[in-house]
Design an enzyme around this catalytic site. Structure first.
Site: not given
Ligand SMILES: C[S@@+](CC[C@H](N)C(=O)[O-])C[C@H]1O[C@@H](n2cnc3c(N)ncnc32)[C@H](O)[C@@H]1O
Length: 219
Positions: A47, A121
């Protein structure tokens, strides 16, 4: 660093179900998840951008014969997932704290049976396409990790990311989109999410957004 963040960093350091920089497995785990981490030969599902890991935990409960790894860069979010998985005794759920662009350091070719990308994002600005987690470079990397015939799944609240990802998957030459819907909860595919709602999914459904879903098979 705030005291709260310090608490989570210490927590991850002690947590057996978290791999992060500074731990021995961090540099040794590539190609060794089954033998060195899960201690079983079961299929592995990754995931990406897992946040607090609700999906890995939710699926880990349903499928005790599969292994789940939640990957995210944010230590405080991973710490919460790690704590819940430990409390529930889910030995088939683990977490990797690292940036997704470095994923080749942690996964070997064909090491995974599926990848889920859940509410990343959308990175809507043109200049941020390099960070968009379904851009052609990321899709190509995911395709290398997935076993032949394995699946890539995307759930998103963003119309922009849904359309972009359908386009990129179609053009990738590595995946074939087998199912997609712009309104998962009203579609026959609703069972595919196994009733698991993540933090961001909860926020966006409450705001009235429909949840989009794409399932693509590795060619
Ligand atoms: C909008 S949140 C969604 C979190 C979770 N999947 C949810 O649905 O609640 C996006 C997540 O992606 C992680 N993230 C964004 N770009 C990333 C990257 N390049 N590597 C690792 N994590 C990343 C952020 O730290 C964040 O926790």
């Amino acid at each position: 660093m705030t005291r709260r963040k310090m608490h989570y960093y210490r927590f991850n350091g002690d947590a057996e179900n978290v791999i992060e920089a500074g731990k021995p497995l961090y540099s040794q785990i590539r190609g060794n998840w089954n033998e060195s981490f899960f201690n079983n030969p079961n299929p592995i599902i990754l995931e990406l951008a897992c946040g607090k890991g609700e999906y890995s935990i939710g699926l880990g409960k349903v499928f005790s014969d599969k292994n789940f790894i939640g990957m995210d860069i944010k230590g405080d979010r991973i710490a919460r997932g790690s704590a819940v998985a430990s409390e529930m005794g889910l030995s088939n759920v683990g977490f990797l704290r690292a940036g997704i662009r470095y994923a080749r350091e942690f996964f070997e070719q064909h090491e995974l049976s599926e990848i889920w990308l859940v509410h990343p994002d959308p990175q809507v600005r043109d200049r941020d396409e390099n960070k968009r987690l379904t851009n052609p470079d990321f899709l190509n990397m995911y395709a290398d990790f997935i076993r032949p015939g394995g699946m890539f799944h995307l759930k998103t609240d963003s119309d922009f990311l849904y359309d972009y990802s359908l386009d990129m998957l179609g053009k990738s030459g590595r995946f074939c989109v087998v199912e997609h819907t712009a309104d998962l909860y009203q579609s026959h595919l609703v069972g595919e999410h196994h009733g698991v709602q993540t933090h961001y999914e909860h926020i966006f459904t409450k705001k009235g957004y429909s949840i989009k879903y794409i399932k693509a098979k590795l060619l």
